[in-house]
Design an enzyme around this catalytic site. Structure first.
Site, short mmCIF file in Angstrom:
data_model
loop_
_atom_site.label_atom_id
_atom_site.label_comp_id
_atom_site.label_asym_id
_atom_site.label_seq_id
_atom_site.Cartn_x
_atom_site.Cartn_y
_atom_site.Cartn_z
N GLY A 92 0.80 -1.23 0.00
CA GLY A 92 0.00 0.00 0.00
C GLY A 92 0.83 1.27 0.00
CD GLN A 93 6.64 3.14 -1.35
OE1 GLN A 93 7.02 2.04 -1.72
NE2 GLN A 93 7.45 4.19 -1.26
CG HIS A 99 6.43 7.55 3.54
ND1 HIS A 99 6.52 7.37 2.18
CD2 HIS A 99 5.30 6.94 3.93
CE1 HIS A 99 5.47 6.68 1.76
NE2 HIS A 99 4.72 6.39 2.81
CG HIS A 101 3.60 5.30 8.05
ND1 HIS A 101 2.47 6.03 7.78
CD2 HIS A 101 4.03 4.81 6.86
CE1 HIS A 101 2.20 5.97 6.47
NE2 HIS A 101 3.13 5.23 5.89
P1 5GP Z 1 2.00 5.15 2.35
O1 5GP Z 1 0.63 4.56 2.15
O2 5GP Z 1 2.63 5.57 1.04
O3 5GP Z 1 2.90 4.35 3.21
O4 5GP Z 1 1.75 6.47 3.19
C1 5GP Z 1 1.52 7.72 2.63
C2 5GP Z 1 1.04 8.60 3.76
O5 5GP Z 1 1.13 9.95 3.35
C3 5GP Z 1 -0.43 8.34 4.11
O6 5GP Z 1 -0.52 7.98 5.48
C4 5GP Z 1 -1.11 9.68 3.80
O7 5GP Z 1 -2.12 10.00 4.73
C5 5GP Z 1 0.05 10.67 3.86
N1 5GP Z 1 -0.11 11.83 3.00
C6 5GP Z 1 -0.55 11.84 1.71
N2 5GP Z 1 -0.54 13.08 1.22
C7 5GP Z 1 -0.11 13.89 2.23
C8 5GP Z 1 0.11 15.31 2.33
O8 5GP Z 1 -0.08 16.09 1.40
N3 5GP Z 1 0.57 15.77 3.52
C9 5GP Z 1 0.81 14.94 4.58
N4 5GP Z 1 1.24 15.51 5.71
N5 5GP Z 1 0.63 13.61 4.52
C10 5GP Z 1 0.17 13.09 3.36
#
Ligand code: 5GP
Ligand code: ZN
Length: 113
Positions: A92-93, A99, A101
């Protein structure tokens, strides 16, 4: 570069920044999944864990130590927290800039969804 997190690093898009040094930036997730939900990103653009190079080892260390420090600051070091690093589609990236979390402030379930 057309990368959301690079734009946040360059201050082209606003974010609620909680920590910065020469190598990493940390900011609150826009859609928090826990009382504490911080994203810790390297300032260098690396799209995913699969493409990490040997020379990126220091950066990966920085991400984890920054998470440790922020967890202490946010008061969740003792209660516990989860570090998540999604890699590619099945995980789910959504944003192709590495990044970490930092999630905490509530009891987490296992296994993750
Ligand atoms: P992934 O699913 O790629 O591991 O996590 C991406 C994260 O980025 C998600 O938790 C999502 O809520 C966060 N995110 C997406 N767009 C933005 C943004 O514009 N600003 C911030 N602060 N977080 C974001
Ligand atoms: Zn980027």
């Amino acid at each position: 570069m057309d990368c959301l997190f690079c734009k946040i690093i360059a201050r082209q898009i606003p974010a609620d920044i909680v920590y910065e040094d020469d190598k990493v930036l940390a900011f609150n997730d826009i859609s928090p999944q826990a009382p504490v939900h911080i994203l810790i990103v390297p300032k260098k653009h690396i799209d995913k864990v699969s493409n990490l190079k040997e020379s990126d080892k220091d950066i990966v260390c920085e991400l984890i130590f920054t998470a440790k420090k922020l967890a202490q600051e946010k008061g969740i070091a003792e209660s516990g927290y989860r570090l998540v690093l999604n890699n590619n589609r099945d995980a789910g990236q959504a944003v192709l800039h590495i990044h970490l979390h930092l999630l905490g402030g509530r009891k987490m379930g296992w296994p993750p969804g």
